[in-house]
Scaffold this motif. Structure first.
Motif, PDB file in Angstrom:
ATOM      1  N   VAL A   3       0.857  -1.188   0.000  1.00  0.00           N
ATOM      2  CA  VAL A   3       0.000   0.000   0.000  1.00  0.00           C
ATOM      3  C   VAL A   3       0.890   1.234   0.000  1.00  0.00           C
ATOM      4  O   VAL A   3       1.839   1.327   0.774  1.00  0.00           O
ATOM      5  N   ASN A   4       0.559   2.186  -0.870  1.00  0.00           N
ATOM      6  CA  ASN A   4       1.336   3.417  -0.972  1.00  0.00           C
ATOM      7  C   ASN A   4       0.975   4.397   0.128  1.00  0.00           C
ATOM      8  O   ASN A   4      -0.200   4.548   0.482  1.00  0.00           O
ATOM      9  N   LEU A   5       1.992   5.084   0.649  1.00  0.00           N
ATOM     10  CA  LEU A   5       1.774   6.190   1.582  1.00  0.00           C
ATOM     11  C   LEU A   5       2.087   7.498   0.864  1.00  0.00           C
ATOM     12  O   LEU A   5       3.135   7.630   0.238  1.00  0.00           O
ATOM     13  N   SER A   6       1.181   8.460   0.952  1.00  0.00           N
ATOM     14  CA  SER A   6       1.418   9.768   0.348  1.00  0.00           C
ATOM     15  C   SER A   6       2.349  10.583   1.236  1.00  0.00           C
ATOM     16  O   SER A   6       2.608  10.242   2.392  1.00  0.00           O
ATOM     17  N   ALA A   7       2.835  11.694   0.680  1.00  0.00           N
ATOM     18  CA  ALA A   7       3.716  12.576   1.455  1.00  0.00           C
ATOM     19  C   ALA A   7       2.994  13.114   2.688  1.00  0.00           C
ATOM     20  O   ALA A   7       3.564  13.202   3.777  1.00  0.00           O
ATOM     21  N   ARG A   8       1.714  13.476   2.534  1.00  0.00           N
ATOM     22  CA  ARG A   8       0.955  13.993   3.675  1.00  0.00           C
ATOM     23  C   ARG A   8       0.769  12.924   4.743  1.00  0.00           C
ATOM     24  O   ARG A   8       0.866  13.200   5.936  1.00  0.00           O
ATOM     25  N   GLN A   9       0.483  11.698   4.329  1.00  0.00           N
ATOM     26  CA  GLN A   9       0.341  10.621   5.313  1.00  0.00           C
ATOM     27  C   GLN A   9       1.643  10.396   6.063  1.00  0.00           C
ATOM     28  O   GLN A   9       1.646  10.200   7.280  1.00  0.00           O
ATOM     29  N   PHE A  10       2.767  10.421   5.336  1.00  0.00           N
ATOM     30  CA  PHE A  10       4.052  10.142   5.968  1.00  0.00           C
ATOM     31  C   PHE A  10       4.425  11.206   6.986  1.00  0.00           C
ATOM     32  O   PHE A  10       5.131  10.935   7.950  1.00  0.00           O
ATOM     33  N   ARG A  11       3.947  12.438   6.783  1.00  0.00           N
ATOM     34  CA  ARG A  11       4.242  13.509   7.734  1.00  0.00           C
ATOM     35  C   ARG A  11       3.294  13.517   8.926  1.00  0.00           C
ATOM     36  O   ARG A  11       3.476  14.311   9.850  1.00  0.00           O
ATOM     37  N   ASP A  12       2.283  12.649   8.900  1.00  0.00           N
ATOM     38  CA  ASP A  12       1.314  12.584   9.996  1.00  0.00           C
ATOM     39  C   ASP A  12       1.982  11.957  11.230  1.00  0.00           C
ATOM     40  O   ASP A  12       2.469  10.825  11.189  1.00  0.00           O
ATOM     41  N   SER A  13       1.994  12.686  12.348  1.00  0.00           N
ATOM     42  CA  SER A  13       2.643  12.188  13.567  1.00  0.00           C
ATOM     43  C   SER A  13       1.941  10.953  14.125  1.00  0.00           C
ATOM     44  O   SER A  13       2.517  10.216  14.925  1.00  0.00           O
ATOM     45  N   GLN A  14       0.695  10.722  13.725  1.00  0.00           N
ATOM     46  CA  GLN A  14      -0.069   9.567  14.212  1.00  0.00           C
ATOM     47  C   GLN A  14      -0.067   8.405  13.222  1.00  0.00           C
ATOM     48  O   GLN A  14      -0.877   7.475  13.366  1.00  0.00           O
ATOM     49  N   LEU A  15       0.820   8.455  12.232  1.00  0.00           N
ATOM     50  CA  LEU A  15       0.799   7.426  11.181  1.00  0.00           C
ATOM     51  C   LEU A  15       0.938   6.023  11.760  1.00  0.00           C
ATOM     52  O   LEU A  15       0.153   5.125  11.434  1.00  0.00           O
ATOM     53  N   ALA A  16       1.951   5.789  12.601  1.00  0.00           N
ATOM     54  CA  ALA A  16       2.179   4.447  13.138  1.00  0.00           C
ATOM     55  C   ALA A  16       0.968   3.970  13.935  1.00  0.00           C
ATOM     56  O   ALA A  16       0.567   2.800  13.842  1.00  0.00           O
ATOM     57  N   ALA A  17       0.372   4.864  14.710  1.00  0.00           N
ATOM     58  CA  ALA A  17      -0.804   4.481  15.501  1.00  0.00           C
ATOM     59  C   ALA A  17      -1.970   4.118  14.588  1.00  0.00           C
ATOM     60  O   ALA A  17      -2.721   3.166  14.860  1.00  0.00           O
ATOM     61  N   LYS A  18      -2.147   4.859  13.488  1.00  0.00           N
ATOM     62  CA  LYS A  18      -3.244   4.564  12.559  1.00  0.00           C
ATOM     63  C   LYS A  18      -3.028   3.221  11.861  1.00  0.00           C
ATOM     64  O   LYS A  18      -3.981   2.459  11.654  1.00  0.00           O
ATOM     65  N   VAL A  19      -1.777   2.930  11.481  1.00  0.00           N
ATOM     66  CA  VAL A  19      -1.486   1.636  10.851  1.00  0.00           C
ATOM     67  C   VAL A  19      -1.761   0.500  11.838  1.00  0.00           C
ATOM     68  O   VAL A  19      -2.372  -0.518  11.484  1.00  0.00           O
ATOM     69  N   ALA A  20      -1.319   0.679  13.079  1.00  0.00           N
ATOM     70  CA  ALA A  20      -1.563  -0.347  14.099  1.00  0.00           C
ATOM     71  C   ALA A  20      -3.052  -0.553  14.312  1.00  0.00           C
ATOM     72  O   ALA A  20      -3.528  -1.691  14.446  1.00  0.00           O
ATOM     73  N   GLY A  21      -3.823   0.541  14.326  1.00  0.00           N
ATOM     74  CA  GLY A  21      -5.269   0.428  14.496  1.00  0.00           C
ATOM     75  C   GLY A  21      -5.926  -0.300  13.343  1.00  0.00           C
ATOM     76  O   GLY A  21      -6.836  -1.115  13.552  1.00  0.00           O
ATOM     77  N   THR A  22      -5.470  -0.019  12.117  1.00  0.00           N
ATOM     78  CA  THR A  22      -6.034  -0.701  10.945  1.00  0.00           C
ATOM     79  C   THR A  22      -5.762  -2.197  10.996  1.00  0.00           C
ATOM     80  O   THR A  22      -6.644  -3.018  10.696  1.00  0.00           O
ATOM     81  N   LEU A  23      -4.554  -2.577  11.366  1.00  0.00           N
ATOM     82  CA  LEU A  23      -4.228  -4.003  11.471  1.00  0.00           C
ATOM     83  C   LEU A  23      -5.056  -4.683  12.542  1.00  0.00           C
ATOM     84  O   LEU A  23      -5.511  -5.826  12.368  1.00  0.00           O
ATOM     85  N   ALA A  24      -5.284  -3.973  13.646  1.00  0.00           N
ATOM     86  CA  ALA A  24      -6.082  -4.555  14.725  1.00  0.00           C
ATOM     87  C   ALA A  24      -7.529  -4.758  14.290  1.00  0.00           C
ATOM     88  O   ALA A  24      -8.151  -5.790  14.581  1.00  0.00           O
ATOM     89  N   VAL A  25      -8.089  -3.777  13.576  1.00  0.00           N
ATOM     90  CA  VAL A  25      -9.491  -3.858  13.147  1.00  0.00           C
ATOM     91  C   VAL A  25      -9.687  -4.945  12.100  1.00  0.00           C
ATOM     92  O   VAL A  25     -10.667  -5.702  12.146  1.00  0.00           O
ATOM     93  N   THR A  26      -8.763  -5.036  11.144  1.00  0.00           N
ATOM     94  CA  THR A  26      -8.925  -6.001  10.050  1.00  0.00           C
ATOM     95  C   THR A  26      -8.440  -7.399  10.427  1.00  0.00           C
ATOM     96  O   THR A  26      -8.823  -8.375   9.775  1.00  0.00           O
ATOM     97  N   GLY A  27      -7.581  -7.493  11.442  1.00  0.00           N
ATOM     98  CA  GLY A  27      -7.056  -8.793  11.851  1.00  0.00           C
ATOM     99  C   GLY A  27      -5.895  -9.282  11.016  1.00  0.00           C
ATOM    100  O   GLY A  27      -5.424 -10.413  11.190  1.00  0.00           O
ATOM    101  N   LEU A  28      -5.377  -8.447  10.109  1.00  0.00           N
ATOM    102  CA  LEU A  28      -4.261  -8.869   9.262  1.00  0.00           C
ATOM    103  C   LEU A  28      -2.956  -8.796  10.053  1.00  0.00           C
ATOM    104  O   LEU A  28      -2.687  -7.811  10.728  1.00  0.00           O
ATOM    105  N   SER A  29      -2.161  -9.843   9.960  1.00  0.00           N
ATOM    106  CA  SER A  29      -0.853  -9.835  10.617  1.00  0.00           C
ATOM    107  C   SER A  29       0.036  -8.796   9.951  1.00  0.00           C
ATOM    108  O   SER A  29       0.046  -8.661   8.720  1.00  0.00           O
ATOM    109  N   PRO A  30       0.815  -8.028  10.734  1.00  0.00           N
ATOM    110  CA  PRO A  30       1.667  -6.977  10.140  1.00  0.00           C
ATOM    111  C   PRO A  30       2.693  -7.510   9.161  1.00  0.00           C
ATOM    112  O   PRO A  30       3.149  -6.768   8.292  1.00  0.00           O
TER     113      PRO A  30
END
Length: 737
Positions: free
Chosen positions: A572-599
């Motif tokens: 999955v591509n990350l845009s420049a704006r997404q990469f500058r988001d200070s909460q990016l890692a937390a959002k990725v972790a939340g998405t994995l938790a919700v979908t159940g996909l192993s990182p």
């Protein structure tokens, strides 16, 4: 241990989160890079020089696995131990260690693997192939994976046999001492308690350029112009010999410059050891070893230059520009002054390359660089960002009018023609201006706003300059309407994620997919990403869209796994704006938790230009992402301007070769050389490598011969909706049925 298993992931650039011109019939999310291939080749040629430094190092270097087996050795280590590389790679560190020194090494390695220490150094003996014993100063650092699993040790071996022999000779016998010291390659000097030289070998006289002799002289008598590493004077009382005589403490690896009458400098590395007096209170003298490191320092400075400067024009590159701009903003904030940022893009430069060739284009770029630099003050900075784009930083401006005057002055650079390939070429430039602090208080905002102003200048015919203005509508009316329509597309579920397979070249089996975005516009039909991704970036809609794509892709792959299909990674591509988001890692972790996909099945792709824009921020964000267990790939590799000095610090797992370089292989020799260089670089850094945009069997054969790991492109399949993708995989691979 080899490099860690790299999850398969890459793409054909169809439908990604950044605009890029697609191949015929392909919707793509990213615009094809506008930078000339020759300039990029020059950059990567310089980075090849970095790669060979391992074998050219003045000390022995090796990678050692947890089991003590050599994984990688350089020429110098082979010379020290008397074995060929193949012979050493079949041995462990204990096989070549002196029996009496093995326990010390084992104990130190045990502490290293336990995490009690990060590195260790010790002097120990090794047995050469011919049976002789050599003394080595061994320094070992430990490398772990992102999850903390031990990978290998990096060991440096400095042959100190001559020094140990000299020290032993000094302890045992004065006569033996003189004989051994005299033949040493290092300069060996002995001072008495008053600082007077009582003994010096011929190497010392050669290094210090004192053919008339050194015996009887003191540090004051030597009378040479000594400087520190930063170029400041090195007072006699602070030099290592005087410090040891005064304090009784040894001085190790002190660097001193010896400036000769002509202005050239010989750089010396000095080690000073005290010789005990009968009372043991103060040194009864000192022994000094002196090494000429001028050549080594010159090589290090050359590597630093290549990491910070554009190889075609010699100007600072993006990394050095960002550093200097950051310093300029700090000074301006303290002084209350203005800083002008100018982005300059040559008009119709592509026509020069297309009609006269890249050689003519390179000539134009080099001449433009010289002319711009000549027009500026010494305190200003001009850098080449890539392709035909330059950036100028003006410090200590006392008004916007001064920035305008400088821009008008730069415009005169193009009044005179440039001669290239026997023809006179008249060029022009569009210049965008942004001024700190009115147009932005950060590096990112100033460059972005100068870029917007530069495109305003281009839209108005080019050959001029424009200031950034929040009041001016820099976007055409249809783009503004597209922004509104894009908001409706999100609300009415008009966006779709398609998937392009990523194929392992060695086995021919699918190992992953890349998630690519499409827009089913109610009036215009299926729109390619190049029509709307730039609008999403500019309006900020790319953030919610990117989060939706991430969640959709993770959920889809998890559903395939639950259905019993073979496991695939998803990129999955990350845009420049997404990469500058200070909460990016937390959002990725939340998405994995919700979908159940192993990182371990998720591969996040970030473009080379984004990942190199702010290296401090990049390292922190990548560390947080890899701590989650996801993989990170550098996308569009070769179209930006990476520095190995930074690249080796990034916890990335894969390089993706941009389709612009794959398109014309194997016929285009320049592109073929670039692709080969990227593959070689990836292998040397233990990274996976994937080629995008593979459309022919000839391209695939070229990549397979050069050991590229994976590919994606129309040669196998375009990006498909989930249902059609599974039908294709079931038709071609029985185990997907």
């Amino acid at each position: 241990m080899g490099r860690p298993r790299i999850p398969a992931a890459s793409k054909n650039k169809e439908g990604r989160l950044r605009g890029k011109s697609p191949s015929p019939g392909t919707a793509r999310t990213k615009a094809a890079p506008r930078r000339p291939r020759r300039a990029d080749l020059a950059l990567h040629a310089s980075e090849e020089r970095f790669r060979v430094t391992f074998n050219q190092a003045a000390v022995g270097l090796a990678h050692v696995g947890p089991d003590g087996r050599y994984l990688l050795v350089n020429r110098k280590l082979c010379d020290i131990l008397g074995y060929s590389a193949d012979e050493l790679l079949r041995k462990t560190v204990w096989d070549v260690s002196h029996p009496q020194d093995r326990d010390a090494t084992t104990a130190a390695r045990r502490r290293l693997f336990a995490g009690e220490i990060d590195t260790f150094s010790l002097e120990k003996r090794y047995l050469r192939k011919d049976g002789r014993t050599v003394w080595v100063n061994l320094t070992v650092s430990h490398v772990r994976s992102a999850s903390g699993v031990p990978k290998y040790d990096v060991a440096a071996y400095e042959d100190i046999t001559q020094r140990k022999s000299a020290e032993e000779a000094l302890r045992s016998s004065e006569s033996r001492n003189r004989a051994v010291v005299e033949i040493a390659a290092e300069g060996i000097i002995i001072h008495d308690a008053s600082g007077r030289i009582v003994s010096a070998n011929s190497s010392a006289m050669r290094i210090l350029r004192k053919e008339g002799g050194l015996v009887g002289k003191t540090p004051v008598d030597l009378e040479f112009d000594a400087i520190r590493e930063d170029g400041t004077p090195f007072p006699v009382e602070d030099r290592p010999v005087m410090v040891t005589l005064r304090t009784g403490k040894p001085q190790a690896n002190v660097v001193m410059g010896h400036r000769k009458p002509g202005g050239s400098i010989t750089w010396l590395s000095m080690n000073v050891l005290p010789l005990g007096d009968p009372g043991g209170r103060m040194p009864g003298g000192v022994v000094v070893s002196v090494t000429d490191i001028t050549e080594r320092r010159g090589y290090e400075q050359k590597l630093t230059y290549l990491a910070q400067n554009d190889t075609l024009t010699g100007l600072p590159n993006r990394a050095l520009l960002l550093d200097r701009l950051g310093q300029a903003l700090t000074r301006a904030a303290r002084r209350g002054t203005l800083v002008g940022v100018m982005l300059l893009d040559l008009d119709r430069f592509k026509e020069i390359n297309d009609t006269l060739g890249h050689s003519a284009g390179d000539t134009v770029l080099k001449e433009v660089a010289v002319r711009i630099k000549h027009m500026l003050r010494d305190s200003d900075t001009v850098a080449r960002l890539g392709g035909d784009e330059f950036c100028v930083v003006l410090e200590d401006c006392d008004g916007r009018d001064k920035v305008a005057i400088a821009a008008a002055k730069l415009g005169k650079v193009f009044n005179q023609p440039i001669t290239a390939e026997g023809q006179e070429i008249f060029s022009a430039a569009s210049i965008g201006l942004a001024v700190y602090p009115n147009d932005g208080s950060t590096i990112e905002d100033l460059i972005k706003h100068a870029d917007i102003a530069m495109y305003d200048a281009k839209r108005e015919g080019g050959n001029g300059y424009r200031f950034y203005s929040t009041k001016r509508h820099s976007k055409p009316t249809d783009q503004i309407g597209m922004g509104t329509a894009l908001r409706h597309a999100i609300e009415h579920n008009e966006l779709e994620v398609r998937y392009q397979p990523q194929i392992e070249i060695g086995s021919g089996r699918p190992v992953g997919v890349e998630a690519l975005l499409h827009w089913h516009h109610p009036d215009l039909g299926v729109m390619p990403p190049s029509r709307f991704i730039h609008v999403a970036e500019e309006t900020g809609l790319i953030v919610p869209i990117g989060e939706w794509v991430l969640k959709t892709a993770c959920a889809e792959v998890k559903a395939w796994q639950q259905a019993g299909l073979p496991q695939l990674n998803v990129a999955v591509n990350l845009s420049a704006r997404q990469f500058r988001d200070s909460q990016l890692a937390a959002k990725v972790a939340g998405t994995l938790a919700v979908t159940g996909l192993s990182p371990r099945f998720l591969d996040l792709e970030i473009t080379e230009s984004v990942i190199m824009s702010e290296t401090g921020h990049t390292i922190n964000v990548l560390a947080r992402l890899t701590d989650l267990g996801v993989r990170v790939s550098i996308d569009d590799f070769g179209t930006g301007y990476s520095s190995l000095a930074y690249l080796k610090r990034f916890p990335v797992h894969k390089l993706k070769i941009d389709r612009a370089f794959v398109r014309d292989i194997p016929e285009d020799r320049d592109d073929a050389a670039i692709v080969q260089a990227i593959i070689t670089l990836a292998k040397a850094m233990e990274l996976g490598v994937l080629a995008e945009g593979v459309e022919t069997a000839e391209q695939l054969a070229f990549l397979a011969e050069r050991k590229c790991d994976e590919y994606q492109g129309f040669h196998f399949s375009a990006a498909l909706p989930p249902k059609e993708l599974l039908e294709l995989l079931r038709a071609r691979f029985w185990y997907f049925a």
